[in-house]
Write an enzyme that holds these catalytic residues in place. Sequence first.
Site, PDB file in Angstrom:
ATOM      1  N   GLU A  99      27.743 -33.062  21.535  1.00  0.00           N
ATOM      2  CA  GLU A  99      28.421 -32.244  20.530  1.00  0.00           C
ATOM      3  C   GLU A  99      28.235 -30.773  20.884  1.00  0.00           C
ATOM      4  O   GLU A  99      27.151 -30.350  21.273  1.00  0.00           O
ATOM      5  CB  GLU A  99      27.877 -32.542  19.123  1.00  0.00           C
ATOM      6  CG  GLU A  99      28.259 -33.906  18.634  1.00  0.00           C
ATOM      7  CD  GLU A  99      28.091 -34.104  17.139  1.00  0.00           C
ATOM      8  OE1 GLU A  99      27.881 -33.109  16.397  1.00  0.00           O
ATOM      9  OE2 GLU A  99      28.179 -35.268  16.699  1.00  0.00           O
ATOM     10  N   HIS A 159      32.482 -27.905  15.305  1.00  0.00           N
ATOM     11  CA  HIS A 159      31.686 -28.753  16.177  1.00  0.00           C
ATOM     12  C   HIS A 159      32.526 -29.935  16.629  1.00  0.00           C
ATOM     13  O   HIS A 159      33.540 -30.262  16.028  1.00  0.00           O
ATOM     14  CB  HIS A 159      30.370 -29.198  15.525  1.00  0.00           C
ATOM     15  CG  HIS A 159      30.487 -30.239  14.467  1.00  0.00           C
ATOM     16  ND1 HIS A 159      30.856 -29.961  13.168  1.00  0.00           N
ATOM     17  CD2 HIS A 159      30.244 -31.569  14.517  1.00  0.00           C
ATOM     18  CE1 HIS A 159      30.849 -31.079  12.467  1.00  0.00           C
ATOM     19  NE2 HIS A 159      30.479 -32.075  13.258  1.00  0.00           N
ATOM     20  N   HIS A 211      33.077 -33.970  17.948  1.00  0.00           N
ATOM     21  CA  HIS A 211      32.661 -35.366  17.850  1.00  0.00           C
ATOM     22  C   HIS A 211      33.226 -36.051  19.099  1.00  0.00           C
ATOM     23  O   HIS A 211      34.320 -36.614  19.058  1.00  0.00           O
ATOM     24  CB  HIS A 211      33.207 -36.021  16.587  1.00  0.00           C
ATOM     25  CG  HIS A 211      32.468 -35.682  15.352  1.00  0.00           C
ATOM     26  ND1 HIS A 211      32.848 -36.145  14.113  1.00  0.00           N
ATOM     27  CD2 HIS A 211      31.366 -34.935  15.121  1.00  0.00           C
ATOM     28  CE1 HIS A 211      32.011 -35.696  13.191  1.00  0.00           C
ATOM     29  NE2 HIS A 211      31.112 -34.950  13.787  1.00  0.00           N
ATOM     30  N   ASP A 262      26.796 -35.197   8.756  1.00  0.00           N
ATOM     31  CA  ASP A 262      27.301 -33.852   8.443  1.00  0.00           C
ATOM     32  C   ASP A 262      27.204 -33.593   6.946  1.00  0.00           C
ATOM     33  O   ASP A 262      26.782 -32.525   6.506  1.00  0.00           O
ATOM     34  CB  ASP A 262      28.751 -33.684   8.893  1.00  0.00           C
ATOM     35  CG  ASP A 262      28.926 -33.718  10.402  1.00  0.00           C
ATOM     36  OD1 ASP A 262      27.964 -33.411  11.129  1.00  0.00           O
ATOM     37  OD2 ASP A 262      30.038 -34.054  10.851  1.00  0.00           O
TER      38      ASP A 262
END
Length: 136
Positions: free
Chosen positions: A22, A77, A79, A90
């Site tokens: 990530e 961010h 995935h 999250d």
Amino acid sequence: MHISRGLLAAIVADARADPLHERCGLLLGGAGWIINFAPAANVHAERMRHFELDPAVLIAAERAARAGGPMVLGHYHSHPAGPALPSLADAAAARPDGRFWLVINALEATLWQSVEGGALHGRFARVALATHDAPP
């Protein structure tokens, strides 16, 4: 929320630069526009499935905002192996502070706002992301 196509492409490229871990960074702007971003190291011990922004990047961005620079609107961010939506992890880490979360996978990028009682995991509300040829 609004963003230029070029800036969104740059953020997505950064987020997809490491297909195994990530990646993350800050979304900067104001008045309904994301106008810049600040990539940050992912300092989480398990970077394959989690992220934690380098606190030095966040502190510098918050200081710059207090000095008249763009506000920290939230962060992005990736995935790499999951859907482009905030995960349960999250949600557990998110505060209902109204900050934006741009989540990017190999196919798409989706924008969310961290709120109390959100439709996703009780923490996130989906936000439309309008793209434009140029920033305001």
